[in-house]
Design a protein around this motif. Structure first.
Motif, PDB file in Angstrom:
ATOM      1  N   SER A  13       0.700  -1.088  -0.185  1.00 47.48           N
ATOM      2  CA  SER A  13       0.087  -0.019  -0.122  1.00 47.48           C
ATOM      3  C   SER A  13       0.819   1.228  -0.013  1.00 47.48           C
ATOM      4  O   SER A  13       1.979   1.226   0.561  1.00 47.48           O
ATOM      5  CB  SER A  13      -1.162  -0.063   1.266  1.00 47.48           C
ATOM      6  N   ARG A  14       0.733   2.453  -0.755  1.00 47.05           N
ATOM      7  CA  ARG A  14       1.091   3.307  -0.613  1.00 47.05           C
ATOM      8  C   ARG A  14       0.265   4.796  -0.347  1.00 47.05           C
ATOM      9  O   ARG A  14      -0.985   4.748  -0.595  1.00 47.05           O
ATOM     10  CB  ARG A  14       1.830   3.749  -2.198  1.00 47.05           C
ATOM     11  N   TYR A  15       0.796   5.704   0.134  1.00 48.62           N
ATOM     12  CA  TYR A  15      -0.047   6.847   0.699  1.00 48.62           C
ATOM     13  C   TYR A  15       0.414   8.193  -0.058  1.00 48.62           C
ATOM     14  O   TYR A  15       1.768   8.286  -0.030  1.00 48.62           O
ATOM     15  CB  TYR A  15      -0.053   6.655   2.153  1.00 48.62           C
ATOM     16  N   ALA A  16      -0.247   8.962  -0.063  1.00 50.76           N
ATOM     17  CA  ALA A  16      -0.051  10.432  -0.340  1.00 50.76           C
ATOM     18  C   ALA A  16      -0.912  11.265   0.408  1.00 50.76           C
ATOM     19  O   ALA A  16      -2.070  10.846   0.923  1.00 50.76           O
ATOM     20  CB  ALA A  16      -0.094  10.693  -1.839  1.00 50.76           C
ATOM     21  N   VAL A  17      -0.809  12.398   0.678  1.00 46.17           N
ATOM     22  CA  VAL A  17      -1.512  13.540   1.274  1.00 46.17           C
ATOM     23  C   VAL A  17      -1.575  14.862   0.559  1.00 46.17           C
ATOM     24  O   VAL A  17      -0.566  15.074  -0.113  1.00 46.17           O
ATOM     25  CB  VAL A  17      -1.154  13.794   2.796  1.00 46.17           C
ATOM     26  N   ARG A  40      -2.289   9.623 -11.936  1.00 50.13           N
ATOM     27  CA  ARG A  40      -1.798   8.995 -11.129  1.00 50.13           C
ATOM     28  C   ARG A  40      -2.953   8.743  -9.819  1.00 50.13           C
ATOM     29  O   ARG A  40      -3.199   7.398  -9.356  1.00 50.13           O
ATOM     30  CB  ARG A  40      -0.460   9.366 -10.470  1.00 50.13           C
ATOM     31  N   PHE A  41      -3.672   9.807  -9.443  1.00 50.21           N
ATOM     32  CA  PHE A  41      -4.521   9.829  -8.226  1.00 50.21           C
ATOM     33  C   PHE A  41      -5.699   9.241  -8.886  1.00 50.21           C
ATOM     34  O   PHE A  41      -6.573   8.618  -7.876  1.00 50.21           O
ATOM     35  CB  PHE A  41      -4.539  11.454  -7.732  1.00 50.21           C
ATOM     36  N   ALA A  42      -6.363   9.195  -9.927  1.00 53.70           N
ATOM     37  CA  ALA A  42      -7.363   8.517 -10.631  1.00 53.70           C
ATOM     38  C   ALA A  42      -7.341   6.914 -10.182  1.00 53.70           C
ATOM     39  O   ALA A  42      -8.712   6.265 -10.132  1.00 53.70           O
ATOM     40  CB  ALA A  42      -7.588   8.626 -12.037  1.00 53.70           C
ATOM     41  N   LYS A  43      -6.163   6.186 -10.060  1.00 52.92           N
ATOM     42  CA  LYS A  43      -5.973   5.057 -10.059  1.00 52.92           C
ATOM     43  C   LYS A  43      -6.039   4.478  -8.701  1.00 52.92           C
ATOM     44  O   LYS A  43      -5.985   3.194  -8.209  1.00 52.92           O
ATOM     45  CB  LYS A  43      -4.888   4.493 -10.769  1.00 52.92           C
ATOM     46  N   ALA A  44      -6.032   5.634  -7.661  1.00 55.87           N
ATOM     47  CA  ALA A  44      -6.075   5.267  -6.302  1.00 55.87           C
ATOM     48  C   ALA A  44      -7.383   4.716  -5.552  1.00 55.87           C
ATOM     49  O   ALA A  44      -8.356   4.563  -6.446  1.00 55.87           O
ATOM     50  CB  ALA A  44      -5.960   6.451  -5.329  1.00 55.87           C
ATOM     51  N   THR A  45      -7.291   3.720  -4.710  1.00 51.71           N
ATOM     52  CA  THR A  45      -8.363   3.081  -4.139  1.00 51.71           C
ATOM     53  C   THR A  45      -9.279   3.957  -3.190  1.00 51.71           C
ATOM     54  O   THR A  45     -10.432   3.844  -3.203  1.00 51.71           O
ATOM     55  CB  THR A  45      -7.680   1.865  -3.193  1.00 51.71           C
ATOM     56  N   HIS A  46      -8.654   4.765  -2.465  1.00 48.05           N
ATOM     57  CA  HIS A  46      -9.334   5.671  -1.513  1.00 48.05           C
ATOM     58  C   HIS A  46      -8.778   7.048  -1.474  1.00 48.05           C
ATOM     59  O   HIS A  46      -7.647   7.239  -1.600  1.00 48.05           O
ATOM     60  CB  HIS A  46      -9.101   5.008   0.094  1.00 48.05           C
ATOM     61  N   HIS A  47      -9.552   8.008  -1.064  1.00 46.61           N
ATOM     62  CA  HIS A  47      -9.195   9.206  -0.878  1.00 46.61           C
ATOM     63  C   HIS A  47     -10.237   9.874   0.238  1.00 46.61           C
ATOM     64  O   HIS A  47     -11.265  10.383  -0.102  1.00 46.61           O
ATOM     65  CB  HIS A  47      -9.672  10.260  -2.188  1.00 46.61           C
ATOM     66  N   SER A  48      -9.471   9.523   1.279  1.00 47.16           N
ATOM     67  CA  SER A  48     -10.173   9.921   2.535  1.00 47.16           C
ATOM     68  C   SER A  48     -10.143  11.417   2.955  1.00 47.16           C
ATOM     69  O   SER A  48      -8.877  11.650   2.753  1.00 47.16           O
ATOM     70  CB  SER A  48      -9.851   9.092   3.860  1.00 47.16           C
ATOM     71  N   THR A  88      -4.682   9.863   0.476  1.00 49.68           N
ATOM     72  CA  THR A  88      -4.990   9.081  -0.554  1.00 49.68           C
ATOM     73  C   THR A  88      -4.312   7.764  -0.499  1.00 49.68           C
ATOM     74  O   THR A  88      -2.974   7.771   0.102  1.00 49.68           O
ATOM     75  CB  THR A  88      -4.275   9.500  -1.880  1.00 49.68           C
ATOM     76  N   ARG A  89      -4.842   6.493  -0.575  1.00 48.19           N
ATOM     77  CA  ARG A  89      -4.097   5.304  -0.354  1.00 48.19           C
ATOM     78  C   ARG A  89      -4.362   4.609  -1.859  1.00 48.19           C
ATOM     79  O   ARG A  89      -5.605   3.930  -2.480  1.00 48.19           O
ATOM     80  CB  ARG A  89      -4.965   4.592   0.697  1.00 48.19           C
ATOM     81  N   TRP A  90      -3.177   3.846  -2.078  1.00 43.17           N
ATOM     82  CA  TRP A  90      -3.283   2.806  -3.203  1.00 43.17           C
ATOM     83  C   TRP A  90      -2.992   1.489  -2.326  1.00 43.17           C
ATOM     84  O   TRP A  90      -2.053   1.262  -2.084  1.00 43.17           O
ATOM     85  CB  TRP A  90      -2.278   2.949  -4.224  1.00 43.17           C
ATOM     86  N   TYR A  91      -4.146   0.700  -2.464  1.00 38.65           N
ATOM     87  CA  TYR A  91      -4.261  -0.729  -1.770  1.00 38.65           C
ATOM     88  C   TYR A  91      -3.382  -1.622  -2.471  1.00 38.65           C
ATOM     89  O   TYR A  91      -3.336  -1.919  -3.523  1.00 38.65           O
ATOM     90  CB  TYR A  91      -5.660  -1.218  -1.802  1.00 38.65           C
ATOM     91  N   GLY A  92      -2.289  -2.252  -1.668  1.00 44.10           N
ATOM     92  CA  GLY A  92      -1.460  -3.246  -1.984  1.00 44.10           C
ATOM     93  C   GLY A  92      -1.714  -4.591  -2.036  1.00 44.10           C
ATOM     94  O   GLY A  92      -0.962  -5.333  -2.123  1.00 44.10           O
ATOM     95  N   GLY A  93      -3.055  -4.702  -1.652  1.00 40.35           N
ATOM     96  CA  GLY A  93      -3.246  -6.379  -1.533  1.00 40.35           C
ATOM     97  C   GLY A  93      -3.137  -7.108  -0.376  1.00 40.35           C
ATOM     98  O   GLY A  93      -3.722  -8.064  -0.141  1.00 40.35           O
ATOM     99  N   LYS A  94      -2.687  -6.406   0.774  1.00 38.76           N
ATOM    100  CA  LYS A  94      -2.413  -6.943   1.929  1.00 38.76           C
ATOM    101  C   LYS A  94      -3.449  -6.069   2.910  1.00 38.76           C
ATOM    102  O   LYS A  94      -3.132  -4.903   2.978  1.00 38.76           O
ATOM    103  CB  LYS A  94      -0.999  -7.291   2.380  1.00 38.76           C
ATOM    104  N   HIS A  95      -4.048  -6.623   3.891  1.00 34.44           N
ATOM    105  CA  HIS A  95      -4.778  -5.784   5.028  1.00 34.44           C
ATOM    106  C   HIS A  95      -3.910  -5.298   5.715  1.00 34.44           C
ATOM    107  O   HIS A  95      -2.932  -6.007   6.428  1.00 34.44           O
ATOM    108  CB  HIS A  95      -5.824  -6.436   5.506  1.00 34.44           C
ATOM    109  N   LEU A  96      -3.954  -3.949   6.332  1.00 38.41           N
ATOM    110  CA  LEU A  96      -2.797  -3.287   7.186  1.00 38.41           C
ATOM    111  C   LEU A  96      -3.513  -3.365   8.825  1.00 38.41           C
ATOM    112  O   LEU A  96      -2.682  -2.971   9.543  1.00 38.41           O
ATOM    113  CB  LEU A  96      -2.572  -2.004   6.598  1.00 38.41           C
ATOM    114  N   GLY A  97      -4.879  -3.748   8.730  1.00 35.75           N
ATOM    115  CA  GLY A  97      -5.258  -3.557  10.089  1.00 35.75           C
ATOM    116  C   GLY A  97      -5.166  -2.165  10.750  1.00 35.75           C
ATOM    117  O   GLY A  97      -5.210  -1.069  10.119  1.00 35.75           O
TER     118      GLY A  97
END
Length: 116
Positions: A13-17, A40-48, A88-97
């Motif tokens: 998972s990768r993050y930006a702010v 790049r941001f269009a492909k992100a999983t979450h924009h909280s 912004t988070r790009w989900y990497g396939g593993k839950h981070l809890g």
């Protein structure tokens, strides 16, 4: 809009702010939409995001349950009104809890430090 990209990476998972001065929920939604138009941001999983307004706080988790509340809590503690902050988070396939909340907090801290 100030964008700090590729600031945190964990288990894929990768993050930006990002953030900008903002005076309303409608303006916040427009700024988030503008951010999502970037390739790049269009492909992100979450924009909280969160926005502290004098009349009422506004937040949006965008599927990252609880992330908006974490951002809002930091904005309230810092007294930063009328300023949108988006993690912004790009989900990497593993839950981070619970680590995902730590990453959201760190992203917001880095943004506030960049603001000065």
């Amino acid at each position: 809009m100030l964008v700090l990209d590729k600031i945190i990476s964990d288990r894929g998972s990768r993050y930006a702010v990002s953030g900008a001065p903002c005076g309303s929920e409608e303006e916040a939604k427009a700024l988030v939409a503008e951010l999502k138009r970037r390739k790049r941001f269009a492909k992100a999983t979450h924009h909280s995001w969160a926005l502290l307004l004098p009349e009422a706080p506004v937040k949006n988790d965008d599927g990252e349950s609880g992330a908006g509340a974490v951002i809002l809590r930091i904005l309230e503690r810092e007294g930063l009104e009328r300023h949108l902050v988006v993690v912004t988070r790009w989900y990497g396939g593993k839950h981070l809890g619970g680590d995902r909340f730590r990453h959201v907090q760190e992203a917001v801290r880095q943004y506030l430090a960049a603001l000065g």
